[in-house]
Scaffold this active site. Structure first.
Site, PDB file in Angstrom:
ATOM      1  N   ASP A   6      -3.516 -25.602 -53.083  1.00 24.99           N
ATOM      2  CA  ASP A   6      -4.982 -25.444 -53.002  1.00 24.99           C
ATOM      3  C   ASP A   6      -5.698 -26.721 -52.569  1.00 24.99           C
ATOM      4  O   ASP A   6      -6.684 -26.654 -51.840  1.00 24.99           O
ATOM      5  CB  ASP A   6      -5.544 -25.048 -54.374  1.00 24.99           C
ATOM      6  CG  ASP A   6      -5.075 -23.688 -54.807  1.00 24.99           C
ATOM      7  OD1 ASP A   6      -4.590 -22.929 -53.950  1.00 24.99           O
ATOM      8  OD2 ASP A   6      -5.179 -23.385 -56.014  1.00 24.99           O
TER       9      ASP A   6
HETATM   10  P1  NAP Z   1      -1.309 -25.342 -56.597  1.00 24.71           P
HETATM   11  O1  NAP Z   1      -2.406 -24.997 -55.677  1.00 24.71           O
HETATM   12  O2  NAP Z   1      -1.256 -24.674 -57.902  1.00 24.71           O
HETATM   13  O3  NAP Z   1       0.061 -25.099 -55.792  1.00 24.71           O
HETATM   14  C1  NAP Z   1       1.264 -25.481 -56.317  1.00 24.71           C
HETATM   15  C2  NAP Z   1       2.346 -25.050 -55.345  1.00 24.71           C
HETATM   16  O4  NAP Z   1       3.557 -25.627 -55.792  1.00 24.71           O
HETATM   17  C3  NAP Z   1       2.567 -23.557 -55.281  1.00 24.71           C
HETATM   18  O5  NAP Z   1       2.042 -23.030 -54.093  1.00 24.71           O
HETATM   19  C4  NAP Z   1       4.087 -23.368 -55.402  1.00 24.71           C
HETATM   20  O6  NAP Z   1       4.558 -22.641 -54.281  1.00 24.71           O
HETATM   21  C5  NAP Z   1       4.629 -24.798 -55.392  1.00 24.71           C
HETATM   22  N1  NAP Z   1       5.714 -25.004 -56.350  1.00 24.71           N
HETATM   23  C6  NAP Z   1       5.839 -24.534 -57.596  1.00 24.71           C
HETATM   24  N2  NAP Z   1       6.988 -24.922 -58.145  1.00 24.71           N
HETATM   25  C7  NAP Z   1       7.623 -25.679 -57.220  1.00 24.71           C
HETATM   26  C8  NAP Z   1       8.859 -26.374 -57.194  1.00 24.71           C
HETATM   27  N3  NAP Z   1       9.713 -26.360 -58.229  1.00 24.71           N
HETATM   28  N4  NAP Z   1       9.196 -27.055 -56.064  1.00 24.71           N
HETATM   29  C9  NAP Z   1       8.371 -27.058 -54.994  1.00 24.71           C
HETATM   30  N5  NAP Z   1       7.180 -26.420 -54.971  1.00 24.71           N
HETATM   31  C10 NAP Z   1       6.816 -25.730 -56.071  1.00 24.71           C
HETATM   32  O7  NAP Z   1      -1.262 -26.922 -56.897  1.00 24.71           O
HETATM   33  P2  NAP Z   1      -2.238 -28.090 -56.461  1.00 24.71           P
HETATM   34  O8  NAP Z   1      -2.346 -28.184 -54.988  1.00 24.71           O
HETATM   35  O9  NAP Z   1      -1.782 -29.267 -57.249  1.00 24.71           O
HETATM   36  O10 NAP Z   1      -3.670 -27.625 -56.948  1.00 24.71           O
HETATM   37  C11 NAP Z   1      -4.047 -27.597 -58.290  1.00 24.71           C
HETATM   38  C12 NAP Z   1      -4.858 -26.368 -58.552  1.00 24.71           C
HETATM   39  O11 NAP Z   1      -5.018 -26.250 -59.967  1.00 24.71           O
HETATM   40  C13 NAP Z   1      -6.250 -26.436 -57.940  1.00 24.71           C
HETATM   41  O12 NAP Z   1      -6.646 -25.159 -57.490  1.00 24.71           O
HETATM   42  C14 NAP Z   1      -7.108 -26.863 -59.103  1.00 24.71           C
HETATM   43  O13 NAP Z   1      -8.448 -26.451 -58.992  1.00 24.71           O
HETATM   44  C15 NAP Z   1      -6.400 -26.161 -60.253  1.00 24.71           C
HETATM   45  N6  NAP Z   1      -6.705 -26.771 -61.566  1.00 24.71           N
HETATM   46  C16 NAP Z   1      -6.417 -28.074 -61.779  1.00 24.71           C
HETATM   47  C17 NAP Z   1      -6.769 -28.643 -62.973  1.00 24.71           C
HETATM   48  C18 NAP Z   1      -6.547 -30.111 -63.220  1.00 24.71           C
HETATM   49  O14 NAP Z   1      -7.141 -30.644 -64.144  1.00 24.71           O
HETATM   50  N7  NAP Z   1      -5.702 -30.778 -62.449  1.00 24.71           N
HETATM   51  C19 NAP Z   1      -7.329 -27.882 -63.969  1.00 24.71           C
HETATM   52  C20 NAP Z   1      -7.557 -26.533 -63.729  1.00 24.71           C
HETATM   53  C21 NAP Z   1      -7.234 -26.000 -62.517  1.00 24.71           C
HETATM   54  P3  NAP Z   1       5.972 -21.849 -54.371  1.00 24.71           P
HETATM   55  O15 NAP Z   1       5.828 -20.898 -55.485  1.00 24.71           O
HETATM   56  O16 NAP Z   1       6.116 -21.207 -53.037  1.00 24.71           O
HETATM   57  O17 NAP Z   1       7.013 -22.882 -54.636  1.00 24.71           O
END
Ligand code: NAP
Length: 482
Positions: A404
């Site tokens: 994301d």
């Molecule tokens: P993300 O959008 O959740 O994407 C994570 C990606 O990692 C997934 O598409 C997944 O695809 C891949 N993945 C999962 N396990 C894996 C593994 N073992 N090896 C390789 N890839 C793997 O993560 P992000 O880009 O870090 O974004 C964070 C999201 O969380 C944002 O939307 C944010 O708003 C939200 N959020 C964050 C917080 C905070 O405080 N940080 C709090 C609430 C919400 P596959 O399944 O295809 O592997």
């Protein structure tokens, strides 16, 4: 005289405890000083415990008929609670941190509610103001307890889906009104001396039951993915409840620490919401993160898989590389291997930087902690606003387990749930490699156009396994690192 000296000493220790907690929190704002900040705040907590025992022995001893039993129970609680916290803190996996925070946060709320329950049942809170503050603290603490437990269950996968029913908001509103009505009735009875419909102690139990059910009802409909923000809201609640109970007990350490935690929780909630470009009410009242079907024709291009080794070798011959870590890196525990790969690139003369998005991962600062765990130097880590202009003139970007936070839909697609969220400008780089296991969506449940771009290749596999292959391939070239 002795009691007066003791009171002075207690006041001084309480003040020192409050100062240490504030100073500790301040140090937690940077990954460099955070470990010592946690230690300093812990010393502050210890000082508050010492002050509490001093208070019991030097000031209240004469008024407490069961002093040895009470002190014994308090020590047993400290040993059991402290031991369990030590053990679980040592053992918890990085990806399970949000669950642990939820659980401990709930306990803070529960402790505040328990103090309020003792005050209410033993009739200590006298007068409209003291009684109302105790009840408000009890309400907030109890909501934080039951809500945090539901948040824990969702994050831990015990509850898998949001539980929504028709008219949920109305039901929640009614439950809150019922809780406030019972609380108001308790104040009314104690002030007017009218004959109660139920014994006052039963009304107090009813009040707590309503507050606990309200916390459950409020949290059940919220999607599991939004739980980190919800936990931050409950963290603010817990701080507020503790501060209010500190006021009732006239305990300055509780008042100051509670209010500081409350304010910190509130600020964190607002910062998280801002970094996701969502309002707090949007988090609490909407079904965010449900898988959204891609609009037909909305995304052009193909996914272009490449071999991990080839991607590693390409980066070895680049001049500049930016690494974007995300939630998947934490899941794969790939941080050590990532830094090993980066050191190989650096040894070959590649300029490498890390770009960290404020909400990458599942809790604030998770990527900073992850990289710190692998001993990545802090001067290699750049926050979004400091690095976003560099992507357009960077040879290669390695997106590892992130989704994301690099989705260009946030800039262009008004109908996207992440529209308006600031993102890392990865799509502007000359070459992008995205490491993920397959076509899994990110937290927001949406398709990512970056992956289909001309300049993007997919490296499928678990992040750690992919990194091991990249390291082998680069080592196989016989680089300057050998
Ligand atoms: P993300 O959008 O959740 O994407 C994570 C990606 O990692 C997934 O598409 C997944 O695809 C891949 N993945 C999962 N396990 C894996 C593994 N073992 N090896 C390789 N890839 C793997 O993560 P992000 O880009 O870090 O974004 C964070 C999201 O969380 C944002 O939307 C944010 O708003 C939200 N959020 C964050 C917080 C905070 O405080 N940080 C709090 C609430 C919400 P596959 O399944 O295809 O592997």
């Amino acid at each position: 005289m002795l009691s007066m000296l003791a009171q002075l000493a207690i006041g001084a220790i309480d003040l020192a405890a409050a100062f240490l907690v504030i100073y500790g929190l301040k140090r937690m704002s940077s990954p460099v000083t955070a470990p010592s900040g946690i230690f300093v705040a812990g010393i502050g907590m210890l000082a508050a415990i010492v002050a509490s025992f001093l208070y019991v022995f030097a000031v209240r001893a004469a008024a407490l008929p069961h002093l040895p039993v009470n002190v014994g129970l308090a020590i047993a609680a400290l040993v059991i609670g402290g031991g369990a916290a030590w053990w679980s803190g040592k053992k918890v996996a990085m990806t399970s941190m949000p669950q642990m925070v939820a659980l401990y946060n709930g306990m803070g709320g529960g402790a505040a509610a328990a103090i309020a329950a003792v005050e209410l049942l033993s009739n200590q809170a006298q007068g409209v103001t003291a009684l109302s503050i105790t009840l408000i603290g009890a309400l907030i603490g109890a909501v934080s307890l039951s809500g945090s437990l539901i948040a824990w269950a969702k994050l831990d996968g015990v509850i898998e889906h949001p539980l929504r029913i028709k008219g949920q908001q109305i039901l929640n509103g009614l439950m809150m009104l019922a809780t406030l009505a019972v609380g108001g009735y308790i104040v009314f009875l104690t002030q007017t001396g009218s004959v109660p419909l139920l014994p006052v102690s039963d009304l107090i139990y009813l009040f707590f039951a309503c507050a606990l059910v309200f916390g459950v009802l409020m949290t059940l409909p919220i999607g599991g993915a939004d739980m980190p923000v919800v936990i931050s809201i409950y963290n603010a609640f817990t701080g507020l409840a503790v501060g209010l109970e500190g006021f009732v007990l006239q305990n300055p350490a509780l008042m100051i620490a509670g209010m500081v935690v409350g304010a910190a929780g509130l600020l964190l909630t607002l910062l998280m919401a801002k970094a996701m470009n969502r309002s707090v009410s949007n988090v609490v009242f909407t079904n965010f993160g449900a898988i959204v079907k891609a609009k037909p024709g909305a995304i052009k291009g193909d996914l272009k898989p490449v071999d991990a080794g080839d991607a590693g070798i390409f980066m070895r011959y680049a001049s500049t590389v930016i690494i974007v870590p995300g939630y998947g890196l934490a899941v794969a525990h790939g941080q050590q291997k990532l830094y090993e790969f980066v050191k190989l690139l650096q040894a070959a003369g590649v300029k490498v930087k890390f770009a960290v998005h404020p909400v990458a991962g599942r809790m604030p600062g998770q990527m900073d902690v992850l990289l710190a765990e692998a001993n990545v130097p802090y001067d290699m880590i750049f926050q979004l606003e400091d690095i976003n202009d560099e992507f357009s003139h960077t040879d290669a970007v390695l997106v590892i387990g992130a989704n994301d936070v690099v989705n260009p839909a946030a800039r262009t697609d008004k109908s996207s749930p992440i529209f308006g969220m600031p993102i890392l400008n990865v799509d502007q780089a000359k070459q992008v490699y995205v490491v993920k296991r397959g076509e899994g969506r990110g937290y927001a449940g949406i398709v990512n156009a970056l992956f289909y771009g001309e300049n993007c290749n997919m490296v499928y596999g678990d992040a750690q396994a992919v990194l091991i292959k990249m390291i082998e391939a680069v080592r196989g070239l016989g680089t300057a690192a050998e």
